[in-house]
Design a protein around this motif. Structure first.
Motif, mmCIF file in Angstrom:
data_model
loop_
_atom_site.group_PDB
_atom_site.id
_atom_site.type_symbol
_atom_site.label_atom_id
_atom_site.label_comp_id
_atom_site.label_asym_id
_atom_site.label_seq_id
_atom_site.Cartn_x
_atom_site.Cartn_y
_atom_site.Cartn_z
ATOM 1 N N UNK A 12 0.804 -1.213 0.000
ATOM 2 C CA UNK A 12 0.000 0.000 0.000
ATOM 3 C C UNK A 12 0.845 1.274 0.000
ATOM 4 N N UNK A 13 2.160 1.136 -0.157
ATOM 5 C CA UNK A 13 3.016 2.302 -0.315
ATOM 6 C C UNK A 13 3.314 3.065 0.956
ATOM 7 N N UNK A 14 3.268 2.416 2.110
ATOM 8 C CA UNK A 14 3.588 3.100 3.361
ATOM 9 C C UNK A 14 5.100 3.347 3.438
ATOM 10 N N UNK A 15 5.522 4.478 3.996
ATOM 11 C CA UNK A 15 6.947 4.848 4.009
ATOM 12 C C UNK A 15 7.738 4.133 5.100
ATOM 13 N N UNK A 16 7.923 2.831 4.908
ATOM 14 C CA UNK A 16 8.665 1.987 5.850
ATOM 15 C C UNK A 16 9.676 1.148 5.085
ATOM 16 N N UNK A 17 10.780 0.835 5.735
ATOM 17 C CA UNK A 17 11.715 -0.148 5.198
ATOM 18 C C UNK A 17 11.852 -1.277 6.197
ATOM 19 N N UNK A 30 -12.496 -23.101 4.202
ATOM 20 C CA UNK A 30 -12.820 -22.957 5.621
ATOM 21 C C UNK A 30 -13.581 -21.658 5.817
ATOM 22 N N UNK A 31 -14.516 -21.643 6.760
ATOM 23 C CA UNK A 31 -15.235 -20.421 7.106
ATOM 24 C C UNK A 31 -14.496 -19.752 8.264
ATOM 25 N N UNK A 32 -13.826 -18.654 7.995
ATOM 26 C CA UNK A 32 -12.998 -17.980 8.994
ATOM 27 C C UNK A 32 -13.818 -16.946 9.750
ATOM 28 N N UNK A 33 -13.716 -16.991 11.065
ATOM 29 C CA UNK A 33 -14.432 -16.052 11.934
ATOM 30 C C UNK A 33 -13.383 -15.188 12.634
ATOM 31 N N UNK A 34 -13.458 -13.869 12.438
ATOM 32 C CA UNK A 34 -12.466 -12.960 12.997
ATOM 33 C C UNK A 34 -13.089 -12.071 14.074
ATOM 34 N N UNK A 35 -12.205 -11.435 14.840
ATOM 35 C CA UNK A 35 -12.645 -10.624 15.975
ATOM 36 C C UNK A 35 -12.166 -9.180 15.883
ATOM 37 N N UNK A 36 -11.331 -8.906 14.922
ATOM 38 C CA UNK A 36 -10.904 -7.534 14.650
ATOM 39 C C UNK A 36 -10.380 -7.465 13.219
ATOM 40 N N UNK A 37 -10.247 -6.245 12.724
ATOM 41 C CA UNK A 37 -9.757 -6.051 11.376
ATOM 42 C C UNK A 37 -8.244 -6.066 11.303
ATOM 43 N N UNK A 38 -7.726 -5.864 10.115
ATOM 44 C CA UNK A 38 -6.287 -5.857 9.914
ATOM 45 C C UNK A 38 -5.658 -4.542 10.338
ATOM 46 N N UNK A 39 -4.334 -4.506 10.308
ATOM 47 C CA UNK A 39 -3.608 -3.311 10.719
ATOM 48 C C UNK A 39 -3.614 -2.228 9.647
ATOM 49 N N UNK A 83 -7.150 -2.561 3.662
ATOM 50 C CA UNK A 83 -7.363 -3.975 3.352
ATOM 51 C C UNK A 83 -8.799 -4.403 3.677
ATOM 52 N N UNK A 84 -9.334 -5.255 2.836
ATOM 53 C CA UNK A 84 -10.657 -5.850 3.057
ATOM 54 C C UNK A 84 -10.528 -7.372 3.030
ATOM 55 N N UNK A 113 -2.742 -6.745 -2.013
ATOM 56 C CA UNK A 113 -3.461 -6.117 -3.120
ATOM 57 C C UNK A 113 -2.695 -6.142 -4.440
ATOM 58 N N UNK A 114 -1.416 -6.479 -4.382
ATOM 59 C CA UNK A 114 -0.607 -6.567 -5.604
ATOM 60 C C UNK A 114 0.537 -7.536 -5.356
#
Length: 302
Positions: free
Chosen positions: A72-77, A139-148, A152-153, A281-282
């Protein structure tokens, strides 16, 4: 980041391990750079702020989070240093009071995981797919919070648990067939590993692949690296010295290696499974991941 008497102070979020204790306590140093370490517990709470807003100058980060941030192009290395890794097959568990359950029963099952993007979940799904022939989308995945990463979806086969529900209690109540836990693996008389003798299964996996599954790496803000290129080498040196100072540095480096060559096989597998699990995403290559830090570290990365 701030400069004090000619010394660059960098804020850092690290978990306390045998190989980071000296850094956190300030016993391991290099000239010109100081890590002002903050211990964040659980450490995954540092990942979203670092990925989204670069809240620290240096941070531990889950490898899946970093790969998404890169995409996603975040400025991190990413520095070529593993901070946490573990064998994973004991991380998927079930409620043995509800009858036997095996890998063969997972297609169509409801399996809980904190977040679909959680690196432990990615590794368990990779092993279920690559070793046992059960792909993630069966598999049907059940989550409890979103991603960082806010961009992202989750894929269509991932659902969010009802508000207020907790994964362990859902597993005990039979609302989940199995669940994946990381550092919070529960100790409960009714909870058992889904994979029989996971320690033996892990050793077989390690013998086939030759590395521990990477969970967390070290990352740094790109603007800090560009403004203070020598600081990249200094931070990398601190991470290396922390491992050298551990009680058993050979064992530590076996589990959490440094260097591009030592990390390449694991990273190649991670990227492949992230693509297969619809986490990126890519497309991303191993060389792209290493390119930024290679510009600062050169041959030191080998």
């Amino acid at each position: 980041m701030n400069m004090q008497n000619g010394v660059l102070h960098l804020s850092a979020a690290l978990k306390r391990y045998p190989h980071t204790e000296g850094l956190i306590d300030g016993k391991i140093t290099v000239p010109g750079v100081v890590l002002d370490c903050q211990v964040v517990e659980p450490i995954h709470r540092a990942f979203a702020p670092m990925a989204r807003t670069q809240a620290y100058d240096v941070s531990e980060m889950a490898i899946v989070t970093f790969l998404q941030a890169k995409a996603y192009g975040k400025p991190l290395i990413m520095l070529p240093s593993v901070l946490a890794a573990r064998l994973q097959q004991g991380c998927i568990v079930y409620n043995k009071r509800r009858g036997p359950l095996g890998v063969i029963d997972l297609p169509g099952a409801r399996v809980g995981v904190r977040a679909y993007t959680q690196t432990t979940g990615m590794w368990v799904r990779a092993i279920l797919d690559g070793t046992y022939g059960v792909p993630s989308d069966k598999i049907e995945w059940i989550t409890f919070e979103g991603g960082h990463l806010e961009e992202y979806r989750d894929p269509a086969f991932v659902q969010r648990a009802p508000a207020g529900k907790e994964m362990l209690q859902m597993l005990l109540d039979g609302e989940l067939d199995a669940a994946i836990f990381g550092n919070d693996l529960p100790s409960h008389e009714d909870i058992a590993p889904l994979i029989p003798d996971p320690a033996a299964a892990d050793q077989l996996w390690y013998g086939q692949h030759g590395f521990y599954p990477t969970n967390h790496v070290a990352v740094m803000r790109s603007d800090i690296a560009q403004a203070h290129p020598a600081a990249v080498q200094s931070v990398y040196t601190l991470l290396q010295r922390g491992k050298d100072a551990a009680a058993d540095p050979v064992a530590v480096r076996k589990r959490v290696p440094d260097g591009m060559d030592a990390m390449r096989a694991a990273l190649d597998m991670i990227i492949s499974h992230c693509e297969r699990q619809q986490l990126l995403p890519r497309k991303i290559s191993v060389d792209e991941v290493f390119a930024d830090s290679l510009a600062f570290l050169g041959a030191q990365m080998r």
